[in-house]
Every structure is written in C-alpha cells, then in structure tokens.
Design a protein around this motif. Sequence first.
Motif, PDB file in Angstrom:
ATOM      1  N   ALA A  74       0.829  -1.205   0.000  1.00 16.08           N
ATOM      2  CA  ALA A  74       0.000   0.000   0.000  1.00 16.08           C
ATOM      3  C   ALA A  74       0.864   1.255   0.000  1.00 16.08           C
ATOM      4  CB  ALA A  74      -0.929  -0.004   1.208  1.00 16.08           C
ATOM      5  N   GLY A  75       0.302   2.337  -0.542  1.00 12.64           N
ATOM      6  CA  GLY A  75       0.990   3.621  -0.552  1.00 12.64           C
ATOM      7  C   GLY A  75       0.635   4.425  -1.778  1.00 12.64           C
ATOM      8  N   ASN A  76       1.089   5.670  -1.792  1.00 14.45           N
ATOM      9  CA  ASN A  76       0.882   6.555  -2.932  1.00 14.45           C
ATOM     10  C   ASN A  76       2.189   7.301  -3.222  1.00 14.45           C
ATOM     11  OD1 ASN A  76      -0.254   8.063  -4.981  1.00 14.45           O
ATOM     12  ND2 ASN A  76      -1.240   9.526  -3.621  1.00 14.45           N
ATOM     13  N   PRO A  77       3.043   6.759  -4.085  1.00 13.99           N
ATOM     14  CA  PRO A  77       2.803   5.570  -4.907  1.00 13.99           C
ATOM     15  C   PRO A  77       2.964   4.277  -4.107  1.00 13.99           C
ATOM     16  CG  PRO A  77       5.009   6.372  -5.299  1.00 13.99           C
ATOM     17  CD  PRO A  77       4.358   7.372  -4.378  1.00 13.99           C
ATOM     18  N   CYS A  78       2.446   3.205  -4.668  1.00  7.78           N
ATOM     19  CA  CYS A  78       2.565   1.908  -4.016  1.00  7.78           C
ATOM     20  C   CYS A  78       3.989   1.373  -4.171  1.00  7.78           C
ATOM     21  CB  CYS A  78       1.558   0.925  -4.600  1.00  7.78           C
ATOM     22  SG  CYS A  78       1.864   0.504  -6.330  1.00  7.78           S
ATOM     23  N   VAL A  79       4.245   0.271  -3.497  1.00  9.36           N
ATOM     24  CA  VAL A  79       5.575  -0.341  -3.512  1.00  9.36           C
ATOM     25  C   VAL A  79       5.441  -1.790  -3.959  1.00  9.36           C
ATOM     26  CG1 VAL A  79       7.576  -0.974  -2.118  1.00  9.36           C
ATOM     27  CG2 VAL A  79       6.388   1.167  -1.672  1.00  9.36           C
ATOM     28  N   PHE A  80       6.408  -2.232  -4.743  1.00  5.61           N
ATOM     29  CA  PHE A  80       6.429  -3.619  -5.201  1.00  5.61           C
ATOM     30  C   PHE A  80       7.673  -4.308  -4.646  1.00  5.61           C
ATOM     31  CE2 PHE A  80       4.181  -1.162  -8.429  1.00  5.61           C
ATOM     32  CZ  PHE A  80       2.990  -1.865  -8.524  1.00  5.61           C
ATOM     33  N   GLU A  81       7.449  -5.350  -3.871  1.00  3.62           N
ATOM     34  CA  GLU A  81       8.543  -6.134  -3.317  1.00  3.62           C
ATOM     35  C   GLU A  81       7.989  -7.469  -2.824  1.00  3.62           C
ATOM     36  OE1 GLU A  81      10.169  -4.867   0.454  1.00  3.62           O
ATOM     37  OE2 GLU A  81       8.398  -3.632   0.853  1.00  3.62           O
ATOM     38  N   ASP A  82       8.864  -8.441  -2.711  1.00  2.31           N
ATOM     39  CA  ASP A  82       8.477  -9.736  -2.153  1.00  2.31           C
ATOM     40  C   ASP A  82       9.214  -9.914  -0.837  1.00  2.31           C
ATOM     41  OD1 ASP A  82       7.423 -12.226  -1.748  1.00  2.31           O
ATOM     42  OD2 ASP A  82       8.903 -13.254  -2.990  1.00  2.31           O
ATOM     43  N   ARG A  83       8.488  -9.737   0.260  1.00  2.00           N
ATOM     44  CA  ARG A  83       9.120  -9.817   1.574  1.00  2.00           C
ATOM     45  C   ARG A  83       9.510 -11.240   1.949  1.00  2.00           C
ATOM     46  NH1 ARG A  83       6.672  -5.248   5.691  1.00  2.00           N
ATOM     47  NH2 ARG A  83       7.124  -3.464   4.331  1.00  2.00           N
ATOM     48  N   LYS A  84       8.993 -12.205   1.215  1.00  2.00           N
ATOM     49  CA  LYS A  84       9.425 -13.585   1.441  1.00  2.00           C
ATOM     50  C   LYS A  84      10.720 -13.891   0.692  1.00  2.00           C
ATOM     51  CE  LYS A  84       4.826 -15.460   2.394  1.00  2.00           C
ATOM     52  NZ  LYS A  84       3.791 -16.463   2.003  1.00  2.00           N
ATOM     53  N   GLU A  85      11.126 -12.959  -0.154  1.00  2.75           N
ATOM     54  CA  GLU A  85      12.393 -13.037  -0.884  1.00  2.75           C
ATOM     55  C   GLU A  85      12.505 -14.311  -1.725  1.00  2.75           C
ATOM     56  OE1 GLU A  85      15.525 -12.479   1.917  1.00  2.75           O
ATOM     57  OE2 GLU A  85      15.057 -10.357   2.247  1.00  2.75           O
ATOM     58  N   VAL A  86      11.420 -14.637  -2.399  1.00  2.00           N
ATOM     59  CA  VAL A  86      11.450 -15.751  -3.346  1.00  2.00           C
ATOM     60  C   VAL A  86      12.100 -15.247  -4.635  1.00  2.00           C
ATOM     61  CG1 VAL A  86      10.072 -17.408  -4.649  1.00  2.00           C
ATOM     62  CG2 VAL A  86       9.395 -16.761  -2.321  1.00  2.00           C
ATOM     63  N   SER A  87      13.149 -15.908  -5.068  1.00  2.00           N
ATOM     64  CA  SER A  87      13.935 -15.412  -6.202  1.00  2.00           C
ATOM     65  C   SER A  87      13.105 -15.290  -7.477  1.00  2.00           C
ATOM     66  CB  SER A  87      15.140 -16.329  -6.447  1.00  2.00           C
ATOM     67  OG  SER A  87      14.708 -17.660  -6.712  1.00  2.00           O
ATOM     68  N   GLY A  88      12.209 -16.240  -7.718  1.00  2.00           N
ATOM     69  CA  GLY A  88      11.385 -16.180  -8.920  1.00  2.00           C
ATOM     70  C   GLY A  88      10.461 -14.981  -8.926  1.00  2.00           C
ATOM     71  N   VAL A  89       9.859 -14.683  -7.771  1.00  2.00           N
ATOM     72  CA  VAL A  89       8.970 -13.522  -7.667  1.00  2.00           C
ATOM     73  C   VAL A  89       9.769 -12.231  -7.798  1.00  2.00           C
ATOM     74  CG1 VAL A  89       7.335 -12.304  -6.188  1.00  2.00           C
ATOM     75  CG2 VAL A  89       7.324 -14.799  -6.254  1.00  2.00           C
ATOM     76  N   GLN A  90      10.933 -12.179  -7.181  1.00  2.98           N
ATOM     77  CA  GLN A  90      11.771 -10.984  -7.285  1.00  2.98           C
ATOM     78  C   GLN A  90      12.218 -10.743  -8.726  1.00  2.98           C
ATOM     79  OE1 GLN A  90      14.829 -11.892  -4.372  1.00  2.98           O
ATOM     80  NE2 GLN A  90      13.840 -10.609  -2.826  1.00  2.98           N
ATOM     81  N   ALA A  91      12.547 -11.819  -9.430  1.00  5.70           N
ATOM     82  CA  ALA A  91      12.947 -11.678 -10.833  1.00  5.70           C
ATOM     83  C   ALA A  91      11.782 -11.177 -11.680  1.00  5.70           C
ATOM     84  CB  ALA A  91      13.461 -13.008 -11.365  1.00  5.70           C
ATOM     85  N   PHE A  92      10.584 -11.679 -11.393  1.00  5.56           N
ATOM     86  CA  PHE A  92       9.403 -11.216 -12.132  1.00  5.56           C
ATOM     87  C   PHE A  92       9.156  -9.734 -11.889  1.00  5.56           C
ATOM     88  CE2 PHE A  92       4.827 -10.289 -12.013  1.00  5.56           C
ATOM     89  CZ  PHE A  92       4.505 -10.523 -13.343  1.00  5.56           C
ATOM     90  N   ILE A  93       9.254  -9.304 -10.634  1.00  7.93           N
ATOM     91  CA  ILE A  93       9.032  -7.895 -10.299  1.00  7.93           C
ATOM     92  C   ILE A  93      10.056  -7.008 -11.004  1.00  7.93           C
ATOM     93  CG2 ILE A  93       9.081  -6.204  -8.428  1.00  7.93           C
ATOM     94  CD1 ILE A  93       7.990  -8.380  -6.584  1.00  7.93           C
ATOM     95  N   SER A  94      11.312  -7.415 -10.989  1.00 11.17           N
ATOM     96  CA  SER A  94      12.376  -6.588 -11.570  1.00 11.17           C
ATOM     97  C   SER A  94      12.231  -6.424 -13.081  1.00 11.17           C
ATOM     98  CB  SER A  94      13.743  -7.190 -11.247  1.00 11.17           C
ATOM     99  OG  SER A  94      13.883  -8.471 -11.842  1.00 11.17           O
ATOM    100  N   LYS A  95      11.557  -7.364 -13.737  1.00 12.86           N
ATOM    101  CA  LYS A  95      11.342  -7.258 -15.181  1.00 12.86           C
ATOM    102  C   LYS A  95      10.002  -6.602 -15.515  1.00 12.86           C
ATOM    103  CE  LYS A  95      14.203 -11.225 -16.522  1.00 12.86           C
ATOM    104  NZ  LYS A  95      14.233 -12.554 -17.198  1.00 12.86           N
ATOM    105  N   ALA A  96       8.983  -6.894 -14.719  1.00 12.46           N
ATOM    106  CA  ALA A  96       7.636  -6.422 -15.048  1.00 12.46           C
ATOM    107  C   ALA A  96       7.443  -4.937 -14.752  1.00 12.46           C
ATOM    108  CB  ALA A  96       6.599  -7.246 -14.283  1.00 12.46           C
ATOM    109  N   ILE A  97       7.941  -4.476 -13.618  1.00  3.55           N
ATOM    110  CA  ILE A  97       7.673  -3.088 -13.213  1.00  3.55           C
ATOM    111  C   ILE A  97       8.266  -2.069 -14.186  1.00  3.55           C
ATOM    112  CG2 ILE A  97       7.925  -1.392 -11.374  1.00  3.55           C
ATOM    113  CD1 ILE A  97       5.938  -3.685 -10.854  1.00  3.55           C
TER     114      ILE A  97
END
Length: 213
Positions: A74-97
């Motif tokens: 949540a936020g304005n602007p919002c924040v994108f991160e994976d607090r579980k630090e799953v490498s696949g999710v982090q890689a997806f975020i780094s490419k998608a955003i």
Amino acid sequence: MQRTIKNMKRTGITFVEVCLAFLILALVALPVFHFLTGAVKDTERFYTETIAISRAKFIMDSLMFQMPWRAIGAGNPCVFEDRKEVSGVQAFISKAIPKMFGDECSTVDPNVFKGDGIYRCRKGFVFRARVKVEDLDQDSSGAPIQFTIALPGKPKQFFQIKDLVPKDDYGKFNLIKKIVVQVKWSNSKNLDPKDDPNAKSVFLVGFKSDLEG
C-alpha cells in the motif's frame, strides 16, 4: 516594328500586380493552413489519449492478473517487493515493473520498486504513470468489513476479515486492495506533464482480492 514593341510593353505585369496576386493567394491559403494545423493537433491529441488509456489498462491488467498479491504494498505511490524473498517472484518484479512504468521506478534497493515512472513514446510525448494502493484491511476503518453467510436452517453467520485470513507480509488482516491507476500526459512534445499546467489525466480504479491462499 515600333508599334509591336509598344504593344509588348503594355502587356507586361507590374510589381504592384505581383504583390497583389501574392496577397490574394495568402488570404486564400491562410484558412486552409489553419484548418490543416488544427487537424494535425486533433490527430496528436487523439494519439496521446489512446496511448494514455492503453498504458493505464496495461498497468491495471498486469496488477490484477499477473502481479502476486503479496508483492503489492500500500501507498501513494505503491511499492512492489516480495518480503518472502522468493527469487522467482523478485525476478518477475524486476522485469515487469520497468515495462509497466518506464523509467524512474527503481529505488536504492534493487529488489524494491515504486509504482511511479515516466514513459516517452516514439513520437516524443511524455507520460507519467502512478499507482495508489489502499489496503481495505481489518483496521482500515472504525466499522470493519463483515461477510455474511446464510445457511439453510441456521442463523446467519458473520465473519470479519481476521476470521478468514491470516496476517499478510505487512502484518495486516487484509483481503481486498483498492488500486487506482493514474496516467498523466502533456500534449506538447518533450514536455514532462508535471511541468505542464494543461496536462491531462486518466484514472482507472479496481479492487484486487486475495485469492492466492
């Protein structure tokens, strides 16, 4: 012979007549020029509106159907991160955003991105995209959201969010996120919309439910 030469001189065009002809031509061409200029501006305006709407829809669809629930903070602007630090999710975020928001969406942490960026189209128009996210969680208001389940032959049962889901990665009992996508643009080429007092904006609003658990 002299009479013929005199007649030829009389049929010539004077400088005043040439100037008058150009003046008439300018008076005729000026409305046409204004019409063509207006048509070009309208075409560019329709083009920028189409790009802005397409960009807003692309961001909203990506957040609703592709971005993991837990990766949207949540936020304005919002924040994108994976607090579980799953490498696949982090890689997806780094490419998608960066594809969604363009430049200026990164932070000092390479695994954390903000929902705010700038995009320049191939024609030179500048667009800014920003996403605001609100958690409609257990503590978001004085009257918590309740869910009612009616079963045949039994009294109605009332459930609050905390009765249905565990705490998320941000420590909240949260089941719904309100997502507001804003795309702002200028109809002047190479001008940042934040510096344009006549900048235009388009908004999309959506609600994302936690269906991952």
